[in-house]
Design a protein around this motif. Sequence first.
Motif, PDB file in Angstrom:
ATOM      1  N   ILE A  46      -1.227  18.485   6.201  1.00  0.00           N
ATOM      2  CA  ILE A  46      -1.097  17.065   6.143  1.00  0.00           C
ATOM      3  C   ILE A  46      -2.417  16.539   5.507  1.00  0.00           C
ATOM      4  CG2 ILE A  46      -0.636  14.975   7.385  1.00  0.00           C
ATOM      5  CD1 ILE A  46       0.109  17.667   9.317  1.00  0.00           C
ATOM      6  N   LEU A  47      -2.204  15.587   4.197  1.00  0.00           N
ATOM      7  CA  LEU A  47      -3.576  15.302   3.838  1.00  0.00           C
ATOM      8  C   LEU A  47      -3.397  13.732   3.667  1.00  0.00           C
ATOM      9  CD1 LEU A  47      -6.240  16.257   2.235  1.00  0.00           C
ATOM     10  CD2 LEU A  47      -5.171  15.938   0.070  1.00  0.00           C
ATOM     11  N   THR A  48      -4.546  13.114   4.599  1.00  0.00           N
ATOM     12  CA  THR A  48      -4.451  11.746   4.705  1.00  0.00           C
ATOM     13  C   THR A  48      -5.813  11.080   4.079  1.00  0.00           C
ATOM     14  OG1 THR A  48      -3.234  11.964   6.819  1.00  0.00           O
ATOM     15  CG2 THR A  48      -4.743   9.940   6.451  1.00  0.00           C
ATOM     16  N   PHE A  49      -5.619  10.070   3.385  1.00  0.00           N
ATOM     17  CA  PHE A  49      -6.820   9.256   2.483  1.00  0.00           C
ATOM     18  C   PHE A  49      -6.518   7.916   3.265  1.00  0.00           C
ATOM     19  CE2 PHE A  49      -3.133   8.787  -0.060  1.00  0.00           C
ATOM     20  CZ  PHE A  49      -2.978   7.515  -0.432  1.00  0.00           C
ATOM     21  N   HIS A  50      -7.733   7.197   2.743  1.00  0.00           N
ATOM     22  CA  HIS A  50      -7.986   5.797   3.347  1.00  0.00           C
ATOM     23  C   HIS A  50      -7.363   4.833   2.305  1.00  0.00           C
ATOM     24  CE1 HIS A  50      -9.805   5.303   7.374  1.00  0.00           C
ATOM     25  NE2 HIS A  50     -10.057   6.875   6.967  1.00  0.00           N
ATOM     26  N   LEU A  51      -6.548   3.985   2.728  1.00  0.00           N
ATOM     27  CA  LEU A  51      -6.145   2.911   1.816  1.00  0.00           C
ATOM     28  C   LEU A  51      -7.144   2.111   1.184  1.00  0.00           C
ATOM     29  CD1 LEU A  51      -3.059   0.179   2.499  1.00  0.00           C
ATOM     30  CD2 LEU A  51      -5.387  -0.707   2.293  1.00  0.00           C
ATOM     31  N   GLU A  52      -8.346   1.919   2.055  1.00  0.00           N
ATOM     32  CA  GLU A  52      -9.337   1.340   1.425  1.00  0.00           C
ATOM     33  C   GLU A  52     -10.110   1.901   0.274  1.00  0.00           C
ATOM     34  OE1 GLU A  52      -9.208   2.258   4.528  1.00  0.00           O
ATOM     35  OE2 GLU A  52      -8.628   0.679   5.524  1.00  0.00           O
ATOM     36  N   ALA A  53      -9.881   3.273   0.101  1.00  0.00           N
ATOM     37  CA  ALA A  53     -10.605   3.978  -0.788  1.00  0.00           C
ATOM     38  C   ALA A  53      -9.719   4.335  -2.081  1.00  0.00           C
ATOM     39  CB  ALA A  53     -10.812   5.355  -0.288  1.00  0.00           C
TER      40      ALA A  53
ATOM     41  N   ASN B 156      -6.850   2.635  -5.285  1.00  0.00           N
ATOM     42  CA  ASN B 156      -6.356   1.557  -6.146  1.00  0.00           C
ATOM     43  C   ASN B 156      -5.099   1.865  -6.163  1.00  0.00           C
ATOM     44  OD1 ASN B 156      -8.731   0.042  -6.183  1.00  0.00           O
ATOM     45  ND2 ASN B 156      -9.452   1.325  -7.922  1.00  0.00           N
ATOM     46  N   HIS B 157      -4.444   3.188  -6.241  1.00  0.00           N
ATOM     47  CA  HIS B 157      -2.932   3.161  -6.739  1.00  0.00           C
ATOM     48  C   HIS B 157      -2.250   4.114  -5.648  1.00  0.00           C
ATOM     49  CE1 HIS B 157      -4.004   1.404 -10.339  1.00  0.00           C
ATOM     50  NE2 HIS B 157      -5.089   2.356 -10.671  1.00  0.00           N
ATOM     51  N   LEU B 158      -1.841   3.471  -4.575  1.00  0.00           N
ATOM     52  CA  LEU B 158      -1.365   4.306  -3.399  1.00  0.00           C
ATOM     53  C   LEU B 158      -0.265   4.983  -3.573  1.00  0.00           C
ATOM     54  CD1 LEU B 158      -2.624   3.848  -0.419  1.00  0.00           C
ATOM     55  CD2 LEU B 158      -0.911   2.189  -0.154  1.00  0.00           C
ATOM     56  N   HIS B 159       0.639   4.406  -4.502  1.00  0.00           N
ATOM     57  CA  HIS B 159       2.071   5.090  -4.808  1.00  0.00           C
ATOM     58  C   HIS B 159       1.776   6.424  -5.606  1.00  0.00           C
ATOM     59  CE1 HIS B 159       5.827   5.940  -6.712  1.00  0.00           C
ATOM     60  NE2 HIS B 159       6.247   5.641  -5.618  1.00  0.00           N
ATOM     61  N   ARG B 160       0.873   6.227  -6.403  1.00  0.00           N
ATOM     62  CA  ARG B 160       0.602   7.389  -7.357  1.00  0.00           C
ATOM     63  C   ARG B 160      -0.374   8.668  -6.374  1.00  0.00           C
ATOM     64  NH1 ARG B 160      -3.332   5.967 -11.687  1.00  0.00           N
ATOM     65  NH2 ARG B 160      -1.473   5.022 -12.766  1.00  0.00           N
ATOM     66  N   SER B 161      -0.951   8.217  -5.391  1.00  0.00           N
ATOM     67  CA  SER B 161      -1.870   9.245  -4.745  1.00  0.00           C
ATOM     68  C   SER B 161      -0.947   9.973  -3.794  1.00  0.00           C
ATOM     69  CB  SER B 161      -3.027   8.543  -4.047  1.00  0.00           C
ATOM     70  OG  SER B 161      -3.858   7.638  -4.828  1.00  0.00           O
TER      71      SER B 161
END
Length: 216
Positions: A86-93, A95-100
Amino acid sequence: MSHLVAPSVLSADFGNLQRDIELINHSDADWFHVDIMDGVFVPNISFGFPVLKTIQKHAKKPLDVHLMIVDPDRYTSQFKDAGAEILTFHLEACNHLHRSIQNIKNSGMKAGVALNPHTSIHLLEDIIVDIDLVCVMSVNPGFGGQKFIENTFTKVAALKKLITEKNSKALIEIDGGVDLNNYQKLVSVGADVLVAGNTVFGSSNPTQTITQLKTI
Ligand code: DX5
Ligand code: ZN
């Protein structure tokens, strides 16, 4: 599904890392929670790929990797190679949530999005069906052993409602200050995964504490 417990390796004894990993392997814990901090997104630096690969080598349970770094897209495939399930990143970090999210899924991992305490769950309305896990930060990210922020209960309840309304399969993970006094209430308002660092590794009997955190 009964809730999952993910001890945070950040609070382990790094001089005895293999011992602490084996402890989790032989406990009732479900996942390893692994915090990666870059000293830019958060005011602390944890560890990088060599340590993560050591964890991968010994861990017999899924690695839940929490990125507290800027530009997380840059390292997606490297985290896959280092064993992240599971790889989790921060929304605040980001710009392109859907792509990430798609990048992570296309690399063969589950995709998580973490929210800082000030970030509204409503920012996820248009993307919640694509997310496998939402990590609700119940402290300001960067350090273990901090005090739990009480507003988390309200936030988790609202997120649970959103997930149900949108028919999303996203799991709700709580990260920061989870202890033996608040874990049951967190599960009752909708938490699926409890991260615990200090509560587990700071206790005199970590294995027993993990079992307690699994008990409702
Ligand atoms: C904080 C980290 C947490 C931390 C939790 O930035 O994301 O995972 O290890 O530690 P405790 O449970 O001690 O608050
Ligand atoms: Zn974390």
